[in-house]
Enzyme design. Structure first.
Site, PDB file in Angstrom:
ATOM      1  N   SER A 118       0.729  -1.257  -0.117  1.00  0.00           N
ATOM      2  CA  SER A 118      -0.009  -0.041  -0.043  1.00  0.00           C
ATOM      3  C   SER A 118       0.806   1.126   0.064  1.00  0.00           C
ATOM      4  O   SER A 118       0.282   2.450  -0.320  1.00  0.00           O
ATOM      5  CB  SER A 118      -0.957  -0.204   1.302  1.00  0.00           C
ATOM      6  N   HIS A 130       1.577   4.909   6.675  1.00  0.00           N
ATOM      7  CA  HIS A 130       1.346   5.471   5.455  1.00  0.00           C
ATOM      8  C   HIS A 130       1.742   7.263   5.600  1.00  0.00           C
ATOM      9  O   HIS A 130       2.071   7.438   6.473  1.00  0.00           O
ATOM     10  CB  HIS A 130      -0.143   5.436   4.894  1.00  0.00           C
ATOM     11  N   ASP A 136      -1.845   6.038  12.583  1.00  0.00           N
ATOM     12  CA  ASP A 136      -1.147   5.613  11.413  1.00  0.00           C
ATOM     13  C   ASP A 136       0.229   6.161  11.148  1.00  0.00           C
ATOM     14  O   ASP A 136      -0.077   7.355  10.773  1.00  0.00           O
ATOM     15  CB  ASP A 136      -1.904   5.650   9.926  1.00  0.00           C
TER      16      ASP A 136
END
Length: 437
Positions: free
Chosen positions: A160, A404, A401
Site C-alpha cells: 500500500s 502511510h 497510522d
C-alpha cells in the site's frame, strides 16, 4: 499444530535514544502493528473507492491546469547537462511554495491519508523540500515528466505504500492533466490510469510479498509465502510496461510460513513441531530475488526496473494500540537520527539483491535504477496521518497510522527523485524544444 504468538508491550521508542529492546522483541511488536494497519487499510480501500464520484467532485471544485510550468519546459534539459550527485543524502529545508496541490484540488486523496480534511492542526509538514548535500534537486515538473513518458507505461508493484506513491503522482500530475480510468477490473488493488494527451499509462499491482502468497486463516494472522513462485497477478501483465517500480517491506515482519518447491521450509513466529524457525531475513532476500527473476524472464525487452527502497514507520511511545503515535511536527536533521535495527536490515538486503540483479540484467540488455528514499523518509516522522484519517463511514476514525503518508506530504518528494533519476540516467533522449498541448 498450534500457532503461538507473544507480543510484549513496547514502553518507549525515542528514535534518538539507544535501542533498549532486543531485535527479536522489536520485530514482534512491529509484526502486530503491520497485521492491523496494512491488512485493515487494504481491505477497506475498494469499498471507499466505490463511494468516490470523480465527476461529482469536479463539479464542486474548480480544477484548472497550471500553464505556468509549460514555459519552464519549452527547452527540455539534455541528459548531459544534468549534474550527477548523490541526491539521496541531504537535509530537509523549508519550502514556502509547497504544497503543489491540496485536498480540495485532487480527488485521488483517500480518507485515511487526507490529514487536512480531518483536522490536523499544523501545516508545516507540507512545506519542506529535500536538499542533497552536493547539488540541488529540482521540484517535480509534471509537463516534463509526461513528456519523458510520452508513449510509455509505468507499473507500481508492491504494497500500500507503493499505491500511496502512485496516488501522490496522480495529484502532482493533475497540474498538467487528469487521467482516465482504463482499468480492466473494478478491484481497487489493480488500477490503470491513462494520460490521453501523452499516451502514458500508470498502473498499480497489489503484491505485498512480490511473490505468490495466500492467507491461511480468515483473520489474516498467518500467510503462506511461496518464495520461489512468481505472483502471476502482476508477472502475467508486466510485459506491457516500460517501467516497473517495485517496493516491499512492512508485510515481511508478520507471521509467515515459507514454502519452496511446494514444501514448507520454515516459518516465522510460530511453534510448530518439526518446522524450522526462519526469520524474515531469509524470506525477504528470496522474495526480491524471485521478483527480479520474474521481471528479467517475462518483462518487456529493454524495460526499466526501479527499486524504491523501504520507507520506515515512526511509532513512538508504544505500539499502535498501546499509545503509540507520531505527533512530531518537524523533520529530523540527519544527525538527529540514524538507520538501525530492522530498518537497516531491510534496507541492506534490498541493496544487496538490487546490485546482484543489476549485474545479471545488464547482460540481458535491461536497465535497473535505484530510488534510495529510505534515509530521506527516516528523517520525516512528521509526515504520517497519525490520528488524522478516517474510514469512509462518518465519524469513524482509524488507529494511529504512522506507516502511510499524508497527501500532500513528504511522499511527494519521491516524484522529485524519480524525475531527476530519469534525467540523469538518460532513459530517453528528449528534443531540445517541445510545443506542449
Amino acid at each position: 499444530m498450534k500457532f503461538l504468538l507473544h507480543f510484549p508491550l513496547l514502553k518507549g521508542n525515542n528514535i534518538r535514544s539507544k535501542q533498549t529492546l532486543s531485535s527479536k522483541v522489536t520485530i514482534l511488536v512491529f509484526s502486530t502493528l503491520v497485521v492491523f494497519m496494512l491488512t485493515t487499510i487494504s481491505s477497506s480501500l475498494f469499498s471507499y473507492h466505490s463511494l468516490l464520484k470523480i465527476n461529482e467532485y469536479n463539479k464542486e471544485v474548480s480544477i484548472e491546469f497550471d500553464d505556468s510550468l509549460k514555459n519552464e519546459t519549452e527547452i527540455m534539459p539534455s541528459t548531459t547537462s544534468v549534474k550527477k550527485c548523490d541526491i539521496f543524502s541531504g537535509e530537509w529545508v523549508p519550502n514556502p511554495e509547497a504544497p503543489y496541490y491540496t485536498n480540495t484540488t485532487c480527488w485521488e486523496i483517500h480518507e485515511h491519508q487526507n490529514c487536512m480534511k480531518f483536522g490536523r492542526p499544523d501545516s508545516e509538514f507540507m512545506k519542506w523540500r529535500w536538499k542533497p548535500n552536493e547539488c540541488e534537486l529540482p521540484i517535480f515538473n509534471p509537463f516534463q515528466f509526461l513528456e519523458i513518458m510520452r508513449g510509455k507505461s509505468m507499473a507500481f508493484v508492491g504494497d500500500s505504500i507503493g499505491r500511496n506513491h502512485m496516488q501522490s503522482m496522480i495529484c502532482l500530475l493533475s497540474r498538467a492533466e487528469w487521467p482516465v480510468d482504463v482499468s480492466y477490473t473494478d478491484e481497487f488493488s489493480f488500477k490503470r490510469w491513462q494520460y490521453s494527451n501523452y499516451n502514458f499509462t500508470m498502473a498499480t499491482f497489489w503484491s505485498p510479498y512480490l511473490v505468490r502468497a495466500e492467507q491461511v486463516d480468515s483473520k489474516g494472522g498467518l500467510i503462506n509465502v511461496y518464495l520461489d513462485e512468481f505472483d502471476e497477478k502482476w508477472t502475467a501483465q508486466i510485459k506491457e510496461f516500460d517501467y516497473v517500480i517495485i517496493n516491499g517491506g512492512q508485510w515481511f515482519l508478520r507471521p509467515m510460513v515459507f514454502y519452496e518447491n511446494q514444501k514448507i521450509v520454515g516459518c516465522q513466529y510460530c511453534s510448530w513441531e518439526n518446522v524450522t524457525h526462519l526469520t524474515w531475513h531469509n524470506g525477504y532476500k528470496k522474495a526480491f530475488r524471485t521478483s527480479y527473476k520474474a521481471i528479467m524472464s517475462v518483462g518487456k525487452p529493454k524495460g526499466v526496473t526501479i527499486l524504491r527502497t523501504y520507507a520506515p514507520s515512526h511509532f513512538e511511545n508504544g505500539v499502535w494500540d498501546k499509545g503509540g503515535n507520531c505527533v512530531r511536527t518537524k523533520p529530523f536533521k540527519s544527525n538527529e537520527t540514524r538507520l538501525e535495527g530492522y530498518n537497516l536490515e531491510l534496507h541492506t538486503i534490498q541493496l544487496e539483491e538490487f546490485k546482484r540483479a543489476e549485474k545479471e540484467a545488464t547482460k540481458k540488455g535491461l536497465k535497473f535504477m535505484l530510488l534510495d528514499t529510505t534515509q530521506a523518509m527516516l528523517q520525516r516522522p512528521d509526515g504520517h496521518p497519525n490520528k488524522y484519517g478516517h474510514w469512509p463511514q462518518k465519524n469513524v476514525t482509524i488507529s494511529n497510522d504512522c506507516v502511510h503518508w499524508c497527501l500532500p506530504g513528504p511522499i511527494d518528494t519521491w516524484a522529485d527523485f524519480l524525475l531527476q533519476t530519469l534525467k540523469v540516467e538518460g532513459v530517453r533522449s528528449t528534443p531540445e524544444k517541445k510545443d506542449f498541448i
